[in-house]
Scaffold this active site. Structure first.
Site, short mmCIF file in Angstrom:
data_model
loop_
_atom_site.label_atom_id
_atom_site.label_comp_id
_atom_site.label_asym_id
_atom_site.label_seq_id
_atom_site.Cartn_x
_atom_site.Cartn_y
_atom_site.Cartn_z
N LEU A 67 55.83 34.10 6.17
CA LEU A 67 54.46 33.63 5.93
C LEU A 67 53.97 32.86 7.15
O LEU A 67 54.75 32.48 8.02
CB LEU A 67 54.41 32.72 4.70
CG LEU A 67 54.75 33.37 3.35
CD1 LEU A 67 54.46 32.39 2.23
CD2 LEU A 67 53.95 34.64 3.15
N ASP A 309 60.76 42.91 5.30
CA ASP A 309 60.63 42.29 6.62
C ASP A 309 59.17 42.01 6.95
O ASP A 309 58.76 42.05 8.10
CB ASP A 309 61.23 43.16 7.72
CG ASP A 309 62.57 42.63 8.20
OD1 ASP A 309 63.06 41.65 7.62
OD2 ASP A 309 63.13 43.22 9.14
#
Lengths: 427, 320
Positions: A67, A309
């Protein structure tokens, strides 16, 4: 008490091998029951969803998501990642520690939990750093980080170059039976490289990392694991040789697991042609025979899980010359649809795919998810495995649009996603 | 004049590399360049083919000879030429590359010549401008006009390219000159060999259709053309090669090493030369065998030919 009945569904539970027409009852956010007998019943006071024969499976669990919070909020926020996740059928995901500051301190673990609660979409679990600042030298406070809620340890895309540090990390983590996940690239061979080494890199004039960089690092860590004990997880394995090494170690009884990404399963190094920075990932896309070996290893169980990923990058990070571009692709939203390709092609059974997407990652993270089991949280995905659609940047909910699958036609569409019995996504 | 006008349409909007060009296209460019060689030798060198057009030289990497060559080529064809040397430090971030491209595009140049330290930069830039783009060197990738000028030099000195044994020696891994030459020479039917220390041979180079050698003696055997590459000083400090003197001993082009080649072998170098590093000064100055100054002359002619080819459609659009 809120009751929800999903009937006329194809129930798929990879944990038990269940694949039957039936129905599933949700009560107070948990699975209250499931089976063929609920396929076509009427229950007073229950909200009913007719699945129309679509697949009902445990929500996906994504092992690795990066993030942008904190530090790069323009690339991805908890809300945007959550929206992308549930649109892709992902009900739980684990976030990587490479934020600014990194998740190497209990307060950061708590920050993740607090932000995820606020976003209230998919469930979010934090990985914590193996080493402080992800710098590969000093161990993080593993015990305290676990107490704060970390699900395991990884330095994300940074390989731990120092064998002594790695040995100590494995040894120390064993105290807490904690999982240590590693990036399998020998860092001195990988330094400065931007794609797979070989004829294509040579023709494009780009620096390539040789495939052996992966094998060297995997072999090193397996040898260390032999002496230390503990639990080692090898993230995004990409080569046939790497997979073979892991297979041998598993046969020898070592506690090693690994995962693969959708892009390494579906794409090869040819994607880089034309300096396509959206195909720049780490480790890099490899040759076709590696890709084929990955699919086989996923089918035979050598590869335990699939992880997206997910690595959001903005335009400024990708619309630059190839060598300067950032690594990474987004993948939360397309993970299921893209990997279903392998099922449609007959390379993989649907239950095996779901095991790798749901059950195995949940087991690795030690979370209650990834199975259809009475009493478990009703984290569910309903999907039409055949519905065709086209992946487009504009269609993505992620703040960043760096998909490697732009323009690709896929089959398999999520129609509803439930978290704790709440419908958090409906197509 | 017949030698500078061609009826053939050049089917590419840009010249980003040699890869992908057909033999007849290369042939056509070389034929046209041949005509410009004669123009350049006259006192009155100026033509009006690109009259009214603007040529922008955008160099993100320092260069003297390539920049000068493009500038002369543009001016001799009658274009207005503007040189922009962009300090590398201020464009570390690639976003500036696209920003720069779009800014320059708004000034309506007709041709943009770009040199950049990164492979693929010219192609990236070409996607954001409306004019023709000529790659004057991008990273390790390609330097197409260098390969064309080398081919013209060879053709004028040897009368042909097909069937010749051409040996490219030196830092193959980091050389855009090597890659463009390999594409061009193999496309035109030459037998191409590369010779380098194994640390400077990129993996899979044989897949480009070349013979690979690591010893000068073997590589130079019966060579018609010996092309030396410039060796960067910083790669001879133990990183790729142990030292300069070791490199010169095993990979330097000396009279002695040359005995393996054909007696009439031609020696070429893209410049600037490092005498005593990759090439012995005596060999470089051997007027009979060295084509190094020819290469410089051919450079201007070839660039004129490329400029003419890329602007041909534009000229035909113009009224009158």
């Amino acid at each position: 008490m809120a009751r929800l009945l999903i009937r006329n569904a194809r129930l798929l539970d990879p944990a038990s091998g269940l694949d039957v027409p039936g129905g599933l009852l949700v009560e107070a956010g948990r699975i209250a029951g499931l089976g063929p007998e609920l396929r076509d019943v009427a229950l007073d006071g229950a909200e009913v969803i007719d699945a129309g024969g679509q697949c009902l499976a445990p929500g996906l669990v994504d092992l690795r998501v990066q993030l942008g919070e904190p530090g790069a909020e323009h690339k991805e926020r908890f809300e945007s990642a959550g929206a992308a996740a549930v649109a892709g059928g992902v009900t739980s995901f684990a976030v990587l520690p490479a934020t600014h500051p990194p998740i190497d301190d209990p307060s950061m673990v708590e920050f993740v939990a607090r932000r995820a609660r606020k976003a209230r979409l998919a469930k979010v679990y934090p990985w914590a750093a193996v080493t402080r600042g992800l710098e590969g030298s000093q161990l993080s406070e593993m015990g305290l980080l676990l107490e704060a809620g970390a699900v395991g340890f990884t330095d994300g895309w940074r390989a731990i170059g120092d064998a002594k540090v790695m040995r100590r990390a494995l040894t120390y983590a064993r105290t807490f039976d904690a999982l240590v996940a590693v990036h399998p690239e020998e860092p001195s061979l990988a330094r400065g490289t931007v794609m797979n080494a070989g004829a294509i890199a040579t023709r494009l004039g780009l620096a390539g990392v040789p495939r052996v960089a992966e094998l060297i690092q995997i072999e090193r860590d397996l040898r260390l694991l032999e002496t230390t004990g503990g639990r080692l997880h090898i993230a995004h394995v990409t080569t046939a040789d790497g997979v073979a090494a892991i297979r041998r170690a598993k046969d020898a009884g070592l506690a090693v697991t690994c995962d693969v990404t959708p892009h390494h399963l579906l794409l090869n190094e040819l994607e880089v042609e034309g300096y396509r920075t959206f195909a720049k990932v780490s480790p890099p896309l490899r040759a076709e025979d590696d890709r084929v070996a990955l699919v086989e290893a996923l089918a035979d169980g050598t590869i335990d899980a699939i992880a997206s990923d997910h690595c959001p990058q903005d335009q400024e990070s990708k619309r630059v010359p190839f060598a300067s571009a950032e690594f990474g692709v987004v993948g939360l939203e397309t993970m299921l649809a893209v990997t279903l390709t392998l099922v449609h092609e007959g390379r993989l059974g649907l239950l095996r795919l779901l095991e790798a997407l749901c059950t195995a990652p949940a087991r690795l993270l030690g979370i209650t998810a990834g199975r259809l089991q009475p009493g478990a949280p009703a984290d569910l995905v309903l999907f039409d495995p055949d519905a065709p659609w086209k992946v487009t940047e504009q269609g993505l909910r992620s703040l960043s649009k760096n998909t490697a699958f732009e323009g690709r036609l896929v089959q398999g569409r999520v129609t509803r996603t439930l978290v704790d019995g709440r419908i958090v996504f409906a197509a | 004049m017949a030698t500078t006008e061609s009826t053939l349409r050049f089917r590419h909007r840009h010249l980003l590399g040699i890869e992908g060009l057909q033999p007849f296209e290369i042939q056509d460019l070389l034929d046209r360049a041949d005509g410009f060689v004669e123009v350049n030798r006259r006192t009155e060198k100026k033509l009006a083919l690109l009259g009214g057009m603007t040529l922008l030289n955008l160099f993100f990497e320092a260069s003297t000879r390539t920049l000068t060559s493009f500038e002369l080529a543009g001016k001799r064809l009658g274009a207005d030429v503007v040189n922009m040397a962009v300090a590398t430090s201020s464009v570390k971030k690639g976003e500036t590359l696209i920003d720069t491209a779009m800014t320059l595009n708004a000034m309506h140049p007709d041709v943009l010549v770009v040199r950049h330290a990164e492979s693929g930069a010219a192609a990236l830039l070409a996607r954001h401008v409306h004019c023709a783009v000529i790659n004057a060197g991008d990273g390790w990738h390609e330097h197409p006009t260098q390969a064309l000028l080398d081919a013209l030099t060879i053709r004028r000195r040897k009368g042909r390219i097909e069937g010749l044994v051409v040996v490219i020696c030196g830092d193959i891994q980091h050389s855009r000159v090597a890659r463009s030459n390999i594409h061009l020479l193999t496309t035109m039917g030459a037998r191409v060999r590369v010779v380098a220390p194994p640390t400077l041979l990129p993996s899979g180079i044989d897949r480009l259709g070349v013979e690979v050698h690591t010893r000068m003696q073997d590589g130079l055997a019966q060579a018609d053309i010996v092309m030396m590459l410039r060796m960067q000083q910083e790669r001879m400090d133990g990183a790729y090669v142990p030292s300069v003197r070791e490199y010169f001993r095993f990979y330097g082009l000396t009279q002695d090493a040359l005995t393996a080649a054909r007696p009439d072998a031609l020696i070429m170098h893209p410049g600037p030369m490092n005498r005593g590093v990759e090439i012995d000064g005596v060999v470089a100055d051997d007027i009979q065998r060295s084509a190094i100054l020819d290469q410089v002359e051919m450079g201007v002619a070839v660039r004129m030919a490329v400029l003419e080819a890329l602007t041909r459609d534009r000229r035909q659009e113009q009224p009158g």
